[in-house]
Design a protein around this motif. Structure first.
Motif, short mmCIF file in Angstrom:
data_model
loop_
_atom_site.label_atom_id
_atom_site.label_comp_id
_atom_site.label_asym_id
_atom_site.label_seq_id
_atom_site.Cartn_x
_atom_site.Cartn_y
_atom_site.Cartn_z
N GLY A 177 0.86 -1.23 0.04
CA GLY A 177 0.13 0.08 -0.17
C GLY A 177 0.91 1.24 0.09
O GLY A 177 1.81 1.32 0.78
N ARG A 185 3.23 0.20 3.03
CA ARG A 185 3.01 -0.98 3.95
C ARG A 185 3.07 -2.09 3.20
O ARG A 185 2.34 -2.03 2.07
CB ARG A 185 1.40 -0.57 4.58
CG ARG A 185 1.55 0.36 5.67
CD ARG A 185 0.26 0.64 6.21
NE ARG A 185 0.16 1.71 7.27
CZ ARG A 185 0.48 1.26 8.56
NH1 ARG A 185 1.14 0.24 8.94
NH2 ARG A 185 0.61 2.28 9.60
N LEU A 187 1.16 -5.45 2.73
CA LEU A 187 -0.13 -5.67 2.92
C LEU A 187 -0.33 -7.30 2.94
O LEU A 187 -1.41 -7.83 3.23
CB LEU A 187 -1.23 -5.11 2.02
CG LEU A 187 -1.17 -3.45 2.37
CD1 LEU A 187 -1.91 -2.89 1.41
CD2 LEU A 187 -1.41 -3.04 3.98
N ARG A 188 0.51 -7.76 1.89
CA ARG A 188 0.52 -9.40 1.50
C ARG A 188 1.84 -9.84 1.25
O ARG A 188 2.26 -9.17 0.36
CB ARG A 188 -0.59 -9.96 0.57
CG ARG A 188 -0.79 -11.16 0.48
CD ARG A 188 -1.79 -11.79 -0.45
NE ARG A 188 -1.49 -11.40 -1.83
CZ ARG A 188 -2.41 -11.64 -2.99
NH1 ARG A 188 -3.47 -12.00 -2.67
NH2 ARG A 188 -1.99 -11.06 -4.15
N ALA A 209 -2.13 -3.56 7.61
CA ALA A 209 -2.66 -2.51 7.03
C ALA A 209 -2.96 -1.50 8.13
O ALA A 209 -3.04 -2.03 9.36
CB ALA A 209 -4.09 -3.08 6.77
N VAL A 215 -7.54 -6.13 1.94
CA VAL A 215 -6.95 -6.47 0.72
C VAL A 215 -7.05 -8.01 0.57
O VAL A 215 -7.59 -8.91 1.44
CB VAL A 215 -5.33 -6.26 0.77
CG1 VAL A 215 -5.10 -4.97 0.73
CG2 VAL A 215 -4.78 -6.76 1.93
N GLN A 218 -6.30 -12.43 2.72
CA GLN A 218 -6.29 -12.17 4.26
C GLN A 218 -7.21 -13.24 5.11
O GLN A 218 -6.87 -13.08 6.26
CB GLN A 218 -6.35 -10.78 4.87
CG GLN A 218 -5.37 -9.92 3.96
CD GLN A 218 -3.87 -10.46 4.05
OE1 GLN A 218 -3.39 -10.64 5.13
NE2 GLN A 218 -3.40 -10.98 2.88
#
Length: 315
Positions: A177, A185, A187-188, A209, A215, A218
């Motif tokens: 992100g 960030r 995020l995955r 996040a 996203v 998750q």
């Protein structure tokens, strides 16, 4: 029943006509639809059984199209695009007002990626627009890395599947992100690691996040076979002689009575073969699937993330 084809013209026209198409990428096969067609986007959610609260990634032919979807492209995002697109990196950016909120799951952010698979790139160039393309599988089941996996997932549908061979990376893209007023960030996790991204950014990534941002990928249970899957540090000795136990090893296989696959101790090779191994062993009708826990370390981060969602710890 599904149709597996290499006919790009047919596949492009199917998308223009509002149909779904399974397309290859270097990560996994995606269930593609015109990202500007709300009816087509809703068909993706319906066929997958995916909740509408789970956003979709828009796939583009090149970075020049990003401004058609993102309201703002921060300098950090531009650097990441230049370094890693085409490739297995998804960027979450502020969404333009005209981006369908069915795509973003009602959020004011949009996830964008330029895949590296040559057939995906040619399809996107011919289509000349953005395609949503979440993994071409039933929600929370094993992601597909071949056309045959997709056909197995949607055996009762008339889905067309563009056959691009086995996926080279084999796990879903890394998601980062880059949003105004926030540090970048992670995020995955994906096979593109945080260290590689941080070298381009020149600053550390925050992990996870901020706030209520959602996203893909998750859910705590995801990528899972139907067969109960258990991961172990030390193999249970009674299971070694049980023909109803199937095994996935990480470079140190032992003799077993049941079927077994060794995915090697190389993280890239392991990742490339993981989902195919889960498909193969899940189809055998055994009672348990036992997975040797891979080593620790950043290169294995995405593998550990997928295994944690697809299996339970045995010890």
């Amino acid at each position: 029943m599904p149709l597996i084809t290499e006919d790009l013209a047919l596949c492009t026209q199917r998308l223009r006509d509002g149909h779904l198409l399974a397309m290859p990428t270097e990560t996994v096969y995606g269930l593609a639809a015109d990202a500007r067609n709300d009816d087509a986007v809703h068909k993706v959610f319906a066929l997958k059984g995916r909740p509408s609260s789970n956003p979709l990634i828009v796939h583009l032919h090149d970075a020049a199209q990003a401004g058609e979807w993102a309201a703002l492209i921060p300098p950090q995002a531009a650097r990441l695009m230049a370094a890693f697109w085409p490739g297995p990196l998804t960027l979450v950016l502020p969404a333009r007002d005209d981006v369908l909120r069915s795509v973003t799951a009602g959020q004011n952010t949009v996830a964008l990626r330029v895949p590296a698979h040559p057939l995906a790139r040619e399809l996107l160039q011919r289509f000349a627009g953005g395609l949503v393309a979440p993994s071409a599988n039933r929600y929370m089941s094993i992601s597909p890395t071949s056309a045959e996996h997709v056909a197995q997932q949607f055996a009762e549908s008339d889905l067309h599947i563009l056959d691009g061979g086995p996926c080279r990376v084999g796990l879903e893209s890394t998601i980062v992100g880059v949003l105004p007023g926030e540090p970048p960030r992670l995020l995955r996790e994906g096979m593109l690691t945080a260290s590689e991204i941080e070298r381009v950014l020149g600053e550390p990534l925050q992990h996870g996040a901020a706030g209520q941002l959602r996203v893909p990928g998750q859910h705590h249970k995801h990528y899972a076979p139907d067969t109960p899957a258990l991961r172990f540090q030390q193999p249970p000795t009674d299971a070694l002689t049980d023909p109803q136990c199937a095994w996935i090893w990480c470079g140190t296989p032992q003799i077993t009575a049941g079927p077994a696959l060794d995915l090697s101790a190389d993280p890239e090779q392991y990742a490339q073969g993981l989902y195919a191994a889960l498909y193969a062993l899940d189809n055998l009708g055994v009672q348990r699937l036992l997975i040797q826990t891979p080593p620790q370390g950043e290169a294995w981060g995405a593998v550990h993330d997928r295994l944690a969602r697809a299996s339970q710890p045995l010890d």
